[in-house]
Scaffold this active site. Structure first.
Site, mmCIF file in Angstrom:
data_model
loop_
_atom_site.group_PDB
_atom_site.id
_atom_site.type_symbol
_atom_site.label_atom_id
_atom_site.label_comp_id
_atom_site.label_asym_id
_atom_site.label_seq_id
_atom_site.Cartn_x
_atom_site.Cartn_y
_atom_site.Cartn_z
ATOM 1 N N ASN A 9 0.856 -1.176 0.000
ATOM 2 C CA ASN A 9 0.000 0.000 0.000
ATOM 3 C C ASN A 9 0.906 1.245 0.000
ATOM 4 O O ASN A 9 1.513 1.590 1.005
ATOM 5 C CB ASN A 9 -0.874 -0.074 1.265
ATOM 6 C CG ASN A 9 -1.801 1.116 1.388
ATOM 7 O OD1 ASN A 9 -1.490 2.211 0.924
ATOM 8 N ND2 ASN A 9 -2.926 0.894 2.036
ATOM 9 N N ASP A 68 -0.917 -4.531 11.676
ATOM 10 C CA ASP A 68 -2.272 -5.048 11.540
ATOM 11 C C ASP A 68 -3.168 -4.188 12.425
ATOM 12 O O ASP A 68 -2.773 -3.828 13.537
ATOM 13 C CB ASP A 68 -2.345 -6.522 11.950
ATOM 14 C CG ASP A 68 -3.530 -7.229 11.296
ATOM 15 O OD1 ASP A 68 -3.973 -6.800 10.209
ATOM 16 O OD2 ASP A 68 -4.038 -8.208 11.872
ATOM 17 N N TYR A 150 -13.717 2.101 8.139
ATOM 18 C CA TYR A 150 -14.825 2.501 9.011
ATOM 19 C C TYR A 150 -14.796 3.998 9.356
ATOM 20 O O TYR A 150 -15.549 4.439 10.225
ATOM 21 C CB TYR A 150 -14.763 1.692 10.313
ATOM 22 C CG TYR A 150 -14.901 0.187 10.111
ATOM 23 C CD1 TYR A 150 -16.148 -0.429 10.190
ATOM 24 C CD2 TYR A 150 -13.792 -0.614 9.835
ATOM 25 C CE1 TYR A 150 -16.281 -1.800 10.014
ATOM 26 C CE2 TYR A 150 -13.914 -1.983 9.645
ATOM 27 C CZ TYR A 150 -15.159 -2.567 9.736
ATOM 28 O OH TYR A 150 -15.299 -3.934 9.555
ATOM 29 N N ARG A 177 -2.418 4.168 13.848
ATOM 30 C CA ARG A 177 -1.235 3.735 13.098
ATOM 31 C C ARG A 177 -0.054 4.669 13.394
ATOM 32 O O ARG A 177 1.069 4.229 13.630
ATOM 33 C CB ARG A 177 -1.528 3.747 11.598
ATOM 34 C CG ARG A 177 -0.804 2.696 10.808
ATOM 35 C CD ARG A 177 -1.263 2.584 9.356
ATOM 36 N NE ARG A 177 -2.454 3.329 9.047
ATOM 37 C CZ ARG A 177 -3.690 2.837 9.098
ATOM 38 N NH1 ARG A 177 -3.886 1.579 9.413
ATOM 39 N NH2 ARG A 177 -4.735 3.595 8.824
HETATM 40 P P1 IMP Z 1 -5.099 -3.131 7.977
HETATM 41 O O1 IMP Z 1 -4.518 -4.062 8.986
HETATM 42 O O2 IMP Z 1 -4.432 -1.791 7.988
HETATM 43 O O3 IMP Z 1 -5.186 -3.743 6.611
HETATM 44 O O4 IMP Z 1 -6.592 -2.837 8.441
HETATM 45 C C1 IMP Z 1 -7.583 -3.855 8.509
HETATM 46 C C2 IMP Z 1 -8.955 -3.243 8.333
HETATM 47 O O5 IMP Z 1 -9.249 -2.377 9.458
HETATM 48 C C3 IMP Z 1 -9.114 -2.351 7.110
HETATM 49 O O6 IMP Z 1 -9.497 -3.098 5.996
HETATM 50 C C4 IMP Z 1 -10.216 -1.398 7.545
HETATM 51 O O7 IMP Z 1 -11.476 -1.988 7.392
HETATM 52 C C5 IMP Z 1 -9.946 -1.233 9.024
HETATM 53 N N1 IMP Z 1 -9.096 -0.060 9.259
HETATM 54 C C6 IMP Z 1 -7.762 -0.065 9.484
HETATM 55 N N2 IMP Z 1 -7.299 1.179 9.685
HETATM 56 C C7 IMP Z 1 -8.382 1.984 9.568
HETATM 57 C C8 IMP Z 1 -8.549 3.396 9.670
HETATM 58 O O8 IMP Z 1 -7.604 4.174 9.883
HETATM 59 N N3 IMP Z 1 -9.804 3.861 9.492
HETATM 60 C C9 IMP Z 1 -10.864 3.054 9.240
HETATM 61 N N4 IMP Z 1 -10.762 1.748 9.125
HETATM 62 C C10 IMP Z 1 -9.525 1.201 9.296
#
Ligand code: IMP
Length: 193
Positions: A9, A68, A150, A177
């Site tokens: 990403n 994650d 979200y 994050r």
């Molecule tokens: P990932 O681990 O960053 O891929 O996040 C997993 C899932 O959590 C994503 O597909 C989103 O649905 C949700 N998510 C992660 N970070 C955010 C954010 O900053 N805002 C809203 N949803 C998030």
């Protein structure tokens, strides 16, 4: 120092790269020729972040970190949590995920929730975990157009707007994050002292 961030990403890569010291040369999965799907089969954020970081370390030999993230809703006993991306199915469809969340929370007045990010670092023989949490609450309907996932439903504590309404880079500077990555950055900077 060369360090892999186990992501493809580019948005995340740029954001995180800006937070790390300039002497760290950050590589993506594509940069090291890793094109396979890394398994995310653990049932915790910590487990998945470690799986990804270890996979790269063991197979490609690079020091690596991986993240994650999950949305944890108090009234749903921490769901969707580690299943946030695929809450409404394997399609990873944010609209469907938000609709499912609203329907699961129908009639629930406890709207308390938090975003939690775990960053796992595989460095030499060592492994380290860093956590970032932003508390807030879930609205009854979507508000705002920016962001992803979200964001239109989540209002962080101390603000009246949703993550999807917060202007410019504000969300990225206060996010779960950013908090986890700033702990990683601090740890990496101590290695050079
Ligand atoms: P990932 O681990 O960053 O891929 O996040 C997993 C899932 O959590 C994503 O597909 C989103 O649905 C949700 N998510 C992660 N970070 C955010 C954010 O900053 N805002 C809203 N949803 C998030």
């Amino acid at each position: 120092m060369k360090l892999v961030f186990a992501t493809n990403n580019m948005h995340k890569l740029t954001e995180v790269s800006a937070m790390l010291n300039a002497d760290i040369s950050l590589l993506s999965l594509k940069d090291i020729g890793c094109t396979e799907d890394i398994p995310e089969t653990a049932d915790t954020l910590e487990g998945n972040a470690l799986l990804k970081a270890r996979f790269v370390k063991q197979k490609y030999g690079y020091d690596c970190f991986a993240d994650d993230t999950g949305l944890e809703v108090e009234a749903l006993a921490g769901a969707p949590g580690v299943f946030s991306a695929r809450y409404a199915g394997e399609g990873h469809d944010s609209e469907a995920n938000m609709s499912k969340l609203l329907s699961e929370m129908e009639g629930t007045t406890n709207r308390k929730a938090r975003f939690r990010t775990v960053v796992a670092l595989a460095l030499g023989e060592e492994e380290h975990l860093f956590e970032g949490i932003v508390g807030g609450h879930i609205l009854y309907e979507r508000r705002g157009m920016a962001g992803f996932g979200y964001d239109p439903l989540f209002v962080p504590d101390g603000y009246s707007q949703t993550f999807a309404e917060l202007a410019g880079g504000l969300k990225n500077s206060i996010s779960h994050r950013a908090l986890a990555v700033s702990k990683l950055a601090e740890f990496l900077s101590t290695l050079r002292k």
